[in-house]
Design a protein around this motif. Structure first.
Motif, mmCIF file in Angstrom:
data_model
loop_
_atom_site.group_PDB
_atom_site.id
_atom_site.type_symbol
_atom_site.label_atom_id
_atom_site.label_comp_id
_atom_site.label_asym_id
_atom_site.label_seq_id
_atom_site.Cartn_x
_atom_site.Cartn_y
_atom_site.Cartn_z
ATOM 1 N N UNK A 1 0.826 -1.276 -0.031
ATOM 2 C CA UNK A 1 -0.064 0.139 0.012
ATOM 3 C C UNK A 1 1.069 1.273 -0.017
ATOM 4 N N UNK A 2 1.964 1.336 0.737
ATOM 5 C CA UNK A 2 2.790 2.377 0.859
ATOM 6 C C UNK A 2 3.277 2.644 -0.659
ATOM 7 N N UNK B 1 2.471 1.616 -3.656
ATOM 8 C CA UNK B 1 1.599 1.707 -4.751
ATOM 9 C C UNK B 1 0.967 3.320 -4.279
ATOM 10 N N UNK B 2 0.979 3.803 -3.108
ATOM 11 C CA UNK B 2 0.369 5.118 -2.813
ATOM 12 C C UNK B 2 1.363 6.396 -3.466
ATOM 13 N N UNK B 3 2.644 5.776 -3.353
ATOM 14 C CA UNK B 3 3.600 6.832 -3.997
ATOM 15 C C UNK B 3 3.484 6.858 -5.614
ATOM 16 N N UNK B 4 3.341 5.750 -6.278
ATOM 17 C CA UNK B 4 3.261 5.433 -7.759
ATOM 18 C C UNK B 4 2.022 6.379 -7.904
ATOM 19 N N UNK C 1 -6.508 -0.734 12.815
ATOM 20 C CA UNK C 1 -5.164 -0.115 12.984
ATOM 21 C C UNK C 1 -4.432 -0.405 11.723
ATOM 22 N N UNK C 2 -4.432 -1.634 11.128
ATOM 23 C CA UNK C 2 -3.798 -1.976 9.511
ATOM 24 C C UNK C 2 -3.854 -0.636 8.891
ATOM 25 N N UNK C 3 -5.323 0.162 8.708
ATOM 26 C CA UNK C 3 -5.188 1.272 8.045
ATOM 27 C C UNK C 3 -4.530 2.457 8.540
ATOM 28 N N UNK C 4 -4.826 2.583 9.737
ATOM 29 C CA UNK C 4 -4.450 3.744 10.530
ATOM 30 C C UNK C 4 -3.139 4.008 10.219
ATOM 31 N N UNK C 5 -2.141 2.913 10.340
ATOM 32 C CA UNK C 5 -0.752 2.851 10.543
ATOM 33 C C UNK C 5 -0.046 3.450 9.206
ATOM 34 N N UNK C 6 -0.985 3.063 8.194
ATOM 35 C CA UNK C 6 -0.320 3.261 6.962
ATOM 36 C C UNK C 6 -0.832 4.478 6.299
ATOM 37 N N UNK C 7 -1.861 5.268 6.954
ATOM 38 C CA UNK C 7 -2.470 6.580 6.444
ATOM 39 C C UNK C 7 -1.687 7.918 6.802
ATOM 40 N N UNK C 8 -1.833 8.736 5.700
ATOM 41 C CA UNK C 8 -1.150 10.093 5.835
ATOM 42 C C UNK C 8 -1.788 10.937 6.907
ATOM 43 N N UNK C 9 -2.932 10.797 6.952
ATOM 44 C CA UNK C 9 -3.579 11.532 8.181
ATOM 45 C C UNK C 9 -4.937 10.791 8.899
ATOM 46 N N UNK C 10 -4.878 10.783 9.982
ATOM 47 C CA UNK C 10 -5.621 10.152 10.798
ATOM 48 C C UNK C 10 -6.513 11.079 11.677
ATOM 49 N N UNK C 11 -7.880 11.194 11.826
ATOM 50 C CA UNK C 11 -8.427 12.161 12.488
ATOM 51 C C UNK C 11 -10.043 11.982 12.545
ATOM 52 N N UNK C 12 -10.597 12.897 13.255
ATOM 53 C CA UNK C 12 -12.042 12.885 13.401
ATOM 54 C C UNK C 12 -12.768 13.462 12.103
ATOM 55 N N UNK C 13 -14.171 13.490 12.283
ATOM 56 C CA UNK C 13 -14.918 14.021 11.031
ATOM 57 C C UNK C 13 -14.741 15.283 10.635
ATOM 58 N N UNK D 1 -8.691 -3.990 0.818
ATOM 59 C CA UNK D 1 -9.736 -2.911 -0.097
ATOM 60 C C UNK D 1 -9.045 -1.750 -0.409
ATOM 61 N N UNK D 2 -8.252 -1.398 0.534
ATOM 62 C CA UNK D 2 -7.437 -0.227 0.117
ATOM 63 C C UNK D 2 -6.366 -0.558 -0.899
ATOM 64 N N UNK D 3 -5.932 -1.562 -1.090
ATOM 65 C CA UNK D 3 -4.876 -2.000 -1.993
ATOM 66 C C UNK D 3 -5.565 -2.203 -3.441
ATOM 67 N N UNK D 4 -6.687 -2.744 -3.135
ATOM 68 C CA UNK D 4 -7.542 -3.030 -4.667
ATOM 69 C C UNK D 4 -7.854 -1.542 -5.315
ATOM 70 N N UNK D 5 -8.295 -0.544 -4.476
ATOM 71 C CA UNK D 5 -8.436 0.625 -5.008
ATOM 72 C C UNK D 5 -7.548 1.260 -5.754
ATOM 73 N N UNK D 6 -6.151 1.154 -5.150
ATOM 74 C CA UNK D 6 -5.213 1.751 -5.523
ATOM 75 C C UNK D 6 -4.407 0.992 -6.880
ATOM 76 N N UNK D 7 -4.775 -0.328 -6.611
ATOM 77 C CA UNK D 7 -4.359 -0.858 -7.967
ATOM 78 C C UNK D 7 -5.487 -0.800 -9.271
#
Ligand code: 13P
Ligand code: SF4
Length: 313
Positions: A5-6, A8-11, A24-36, A267-273
């Motif tokens: 994910x990291x 492909x996110x760059x590519x 957490x698996x998503x929070x750990x690779x996100x660029x920003x985590x926050x409230x709404x 699902x994050x990876x699929x969207x990137x791909x």
């Protein structure tokens, strides 16, 4: 998979935004985590990305799409829909507006785009008190969360007419004072922080009522070491990972938002791909202008852009 994910996110030149309740698996690779509120603000600020992946529920991703029309916004799980949003339809808002023509309609951001398109102002849990008091009126129509309405009513003294008196979040409705009482017995030194979507009596039993963003801030900045947290478990896990030196106790260890958890790293990876068309978040063209306007109105309330952290009483 996180490495993939990291990379492909760059590519793809993609920005990954994640809500505090995400796995957490998503929070750990996100660029920003926050409230709404923080995520909406972030979406409006960023530029130069070719895509935004919004890991959260649909209404949040819709706000990103409305606030950043230039960048395509994708949601990893197309069925991540907040059930609280279903409590108030656009027709219900129209009907109540006719009954109370002088009362502005303040809708919680947890609503559908269609409901927002017939409302007057938006608020989040992080700025609801400031938005309502900033209107300077004696009476507003408010919804759909009855518990947030109770909180705002008590903090502002404004008469809030519920758009739907039964509206609630099934995750936060599960908290009760018995849990808080038992945890206070076990951890008398703990600071108890609860989300305003919790029932009124749970808010009363807390030391602090605040949005998930406020909770993050308080735990980071407070010299206290033990906290009881009444909100979805994703935020509790984030706090435990960030503060291994502090004791972070969930008020209820089954408070899981199933809709938030529909997003996954796969699902994050699929969207990137594949950048699938069906994952693209679209708000009907004719609604965008009005929603932008009422989001702007929200941000004009004094200090409403900034997450609040207020004592319950
Ligand atoms: P926050 O705005 O505090 O992140 O809350 C969003 C939400 O969905 C709470 O259930
Ligand atoms: Fe909706 Fe409740 Fe889930 Fe928040 S926790 S997204 S309000 S169902």
């Amino acid at each position: 998979m996180q490495q993939k994910v990291l990379a492909l996110k760059k590519v793809r030149n993609a920005l990954l935004l994640a809500h505090n309740y995400q796995p957490m698996e998503i929070q750990e690779v996100a660029d920003f985590v926050g409230d709404s509120l923080q995520l909406a603000k972030k979406s409006a600020e960023v530029s130069g990305y070719d895509m935004i992946i919004f890991a959260g529920v649909k209404f949040m991703a819709e706000m990103a799409a409305v606030l950043n029309e230039k960048t395509p916004v994708y949601i990893p799980a197309t069925d991540a829909i907040c059930p609280l949003a279903a409590w108030v339809s656009a027709d219900k808002v129209r009907a109540l507006k006719e009954e109370y023509p002088d009362a502005p309609v303040v809708v919680y951001v947890n609503t559908t785009a269609e409901t927002k398109s017939v409302s007057d102002v938006i608020c989040t849990s992080g700025n609801a008190v400031k938005v309502v008091s900033g209107l300077g009126v004696a009476r507003v129509l408010f919804g759909p969360d009855k518990n947030l309405a109770d909180y705002v009513r008590r903090q502002t003294g404004v008469e809030l007419i519920d758009l739907e008196p039964r509206g609630h979040c099934y995750v936060h409705q599960q908290f009760d004072i018995a849990q808080i009482t038992l945890l206070r017995e076990e951890y008398p030194e703990a600071v108890v922080i609860v989300h305003p979507e919790c029932p009124e009596e749970v808010q009363d039993a807390a030391d602090i009522v605040g949005s998930t963003g406020a909770m993050v801030k308080i735990v980071a900045e407070s010299p206290d070491e033990t906290f009881v947290i009444a909100t979805e478990l994703g935020l509790v896990e984030q706090l435990q990972a960030k503060h291994p030196d502090k004791k972070i106790i969930p008020a209820y260890d089954r408070a899981v938002c199933r809709q938030m958890k529909k997003n996954s790293l796969e699902k994050v990876l699929r969207v990137l791909e594949e950048r699938p068309k069906e994952n693209l978040v679209e708000v009907p063209e004719e609604m965008i202008g009005h929603i932008q306007e009422i989001l702007e109105r929200m941000s004009q309330a004094p200090d409403a852009r900034f997450a609040e952290a207020s004592a319950s009483d």
